[in-house]
Design a protein around this motif. Structure first.
Motif, short mmCIF file in Angstrom:
data_model
loop_
_atom_site.label_atom_id
_atom_site.label_comp_id
_atom_site.label_asym_id
_atom_site.label_seq_id
_atom_site.Cartn_x
_atom_site.Cartn_y
_atom_site.Cartn_z
N SER A 1 22.30 -3.78 -6.03
CA SER A 1 21.88 -3.49 -4.67
C SER A 1 20.38 -3.24 -4.57
CB SER A 1 22.63 -2.27 -4.13
OG SER A 1 22.32 -1.10 -4.86
N TYR B 1 30.77 -2.84 -9.50
CA TYR B 1 31.04 -2.21 -8.21
C TYR B 1 31.28 -0.71 -8.33
CZ TYR B 1 33.90 -0.96 -4.12
OH TYR B 1 34.43 -0.33 -3.02
N MET C 1 39.03 -9.07 -2.93
CA MET C 1 37.73 -8.55 -3.31
C MET C 1 36.61 -9.44 -2.80
SD MET C 1 36.42 -5.96 -4.78
CE MET C 1 34.78 -5.43 -5.25
N LEU D 1 26.72 1.42 -1.85
CA LEU D 1 26.76 0.95 -3.23
C LEU D 1 25.67 1.61 -4.05
CD1 LEU D 1 27.26 -2.89 -2.67
CD2 LEU D 1 28.97 -1.29 -3.50
N THR E 1 32.91 -8.94 -0.50
CA THR E 1 31.62 -9.15 -1.16
C THR E 1 30.83 -10.31 -0.58
OG1 THR E 1 32.71 -10.55 -2.83
CG2 THR E 1 32.46 -8.21 -3.35
N THR F 1 30.64 -4.56 0.72
CA THR F 1 30.25 -4.43 -0.69
C THR F 1 29.30 -5.53 -1.12
OG1 THR F 1 32.20 -5.69 -1.44
CG2 THR F 1 32.43 -3.29 -1.26
N ASP F 2 28.68 -6.20 -0.18
CA ASP F 2 27.65 -7.18 -0.50
C ASP F 2 26.39 -6.42 -0.93
OD1 ASP F 2 25.87 -9.27 -0.68
OD2 ASP F 2 25.68 -9.54 1.48
N GLY G 1 23.93 -7.21 3.29
CA GLY G 1 25.13 -6.41 3.26
C GLY G 1 24.93 -5.03 3.86
N ASN H 1 22.38 -10.67 -10.50
CA ASN H 1 23.46 -10.30 -11.40
C ASN H 1 23.03 -10.41 -12.86
OD1 ASN H 1 25.61 -9.54 -9.67
ND2 ASN H 1 26.05 -11.68 -9.22
#
Length: 438
Positions: free
Chosen positions: A268, A325, A238, A263, A242, A248-249, A254, A281
């Protein structure tokens, strides 16, 4: 019904046409197929070398295949419970397994849309058929690529219909258990609603949990035997997706916003304003955590009835996409918001019109046609200038999906949380909403 059938026909025809010409056709099926084949050969599905050996042995590697595609197909990070669903397809071999996967994916998604139409048509059949038909029509990329979200979303929606209609209940329990096994982060909050929403609903949730445990015990024991370090290996896989610039960044570096299955998690969008992962986050978890606590409190204090259930699901479905995610394919779960929207639209008034605008915007923005147009128009406008107006413009133009999901969640949660504690009858709920909110 005609509009819904038309949407289903376009979904199937365009998806099949793209499958014939696209070089990445069924790419997401291969993501789950080759690790399952690896496990059948007693290899470690979370070890890239083992999966790549199976991949090369089957001889389906394209000469022009990029290193990124190979990485996606050989670095597996689904939970071990997913093998409950994927192993039967792998047992058939690639040809029959792929055909069956496509039939199940397309058939289940169309069936789920028709069942959601059944829940919504009592309020507004024309609006419900149009919106669900448009959602299906805008899912052709999901069919072409073979993403497992088609099965996960469909099984979850089928289970909701079974529980609300109190028909084929045991089939609904099995469907929800399989949905949780394959992608628990998609249908997990829907299961949580049934756990919190009264005695009968709680019984269904606990039965689902029991079936899930029984189904998943054998693959869990198998994985523990052949891959004792699977947790560390899955985490490493994973992380490979990322990192900065990876698919998936969620940050500006990303690929979020640059491809058809972008995403939709809130990070994002927030990452454009605050580039530090700890900051974006933390902001995302704070917003989603607060909304989830309000939703839990509202669910626990209100007596269950069909109308309130529709609002509860309409609030939690977009919220479930935001904190962790999720790709745009997973947002097809928005079909669960259509019954609540149709209910509000049938009552008219300002709330009904706003419900239509917000829900339709969510379906359109998370649809394939809008995504394709957005990518074409903004492919040279992905890195913002270091000033607030440029950053806001970048978020709105390149990453509108998490914004509309947040708006949908707040809107339906606002209606749901402001309901009176006691409601006399399900049919009186929309009137009480309009009276209470006005």
């Amino acid at each position: 019904m005609v509009l819904l059938l038309l949407g289903a026909a376009i979904f199937l025809l365009v998806g099949l046409a793209l499958k014939r010409i696209s070089p990445i056709s069924s790419g997401d099926f291969k993501v789950v197929y080759y690790p399952a084949r690896c496990l059948l050969q007693h290899g470690d599905p979370y070890l890239q070398g083992d999966v790549e050996r199976v991949y090369q042995a089957e001889g389906r590697e394209l000469p022009s295949e990029s290193a990124l595609n190979r990485q996606v197909m050989t670095q597996y990070f689904y939970p071990p419970t997913a093998f409950v669903v994927t192993l039967p397809f792998a047992l058939l071999g690639y040809g029959p397994g792929h055909v069956l996967w496509m039939i199940v994916s397309a058939g289940s998604l169309v069936l789920a849309a028709f069942l959601m139409f059944d829940l919504a048509a009592e309020f507004s059949p024309l609006f419900s058929g149009a919106l669900l038909g448009f959602l299906l029509m805008n899912s052709f990329w999901l069919f072409m690529i073979g993403n497992s979200a088609a099965i996960v979303v469909s099984l979850c929606a089928i289970a909701v219909w079974c529980f609300l209609k109190e028909r084929f209940v045991y089939a609904g329990i099995l469907c929800l258990a399989l949905s949780l096994a394959l992608k628990p982060h998609d249908s997990g909050l829907v299961w949580l609603f049934f756990l919190l929403a009264g005695r009968i609903c709680r019984k269904r949730a606990l039965q689902t949990l029991l079936v899930l445990a029984v189904l998943c015990l054998p693959p869990m024991l198998w994985i523990t035997h052949v891959a004792p370090h699977w947790i560390q290996e899955a985490h490493a896989n994973m992380l490979a997706f990322t990192g900065p610039g990876a698919i998936t960044d969620p940050a500006a570096t990303g690929m979020a916003g640059r491809n058809m299955d972008s995403l939709v998690q809130l990070q994002s969008a927030v990452s454009i304003l605050w580039q530090n992962p700890r900051v974006y986050n933390s902001i995302t978890y704070a917003i989603c955590g607060a909304l989830l606590l309000v939703w839990i409190f509202a669910t626990m204090r209100l007596r269950p009835c069909p109308a309130k259930t529709r609002l509860a699901l309409a609030a939690v479905v977009p919220l479930s996409m935001l904190p962790i995610y999720h790709l745009q394919h997973d947002a097809k779960l928005l079909m669960l918001t259509v019954p609540a929207c149709a209910m509000l639209w049938a009552e008219g008034g300002r709330v009904g019109r706003l419900a239509v605008f917000v829900t339709a915007a969510g379906v359109v923005i998370n649809g394939d046609i809008f995504s394709f147009i957005r990518i074409m128009l903004t492919r040279h406008f992905l890195v913002p200038q270091p000033n607030l107006p440029s950053q806001i413009l970048t978020v709105v133009l390149t990453r509108p999906a998490p914004l509309i999901l947040l708006i949908m969640s707040v809107f339906y949660l606002w209606l749901y949380a402001r309901l009176p504690v006691a409601v006399a009858a399900p049919c009186s709920l929309p009137e009480k909403i309009n009276a209470h909110t006005s």
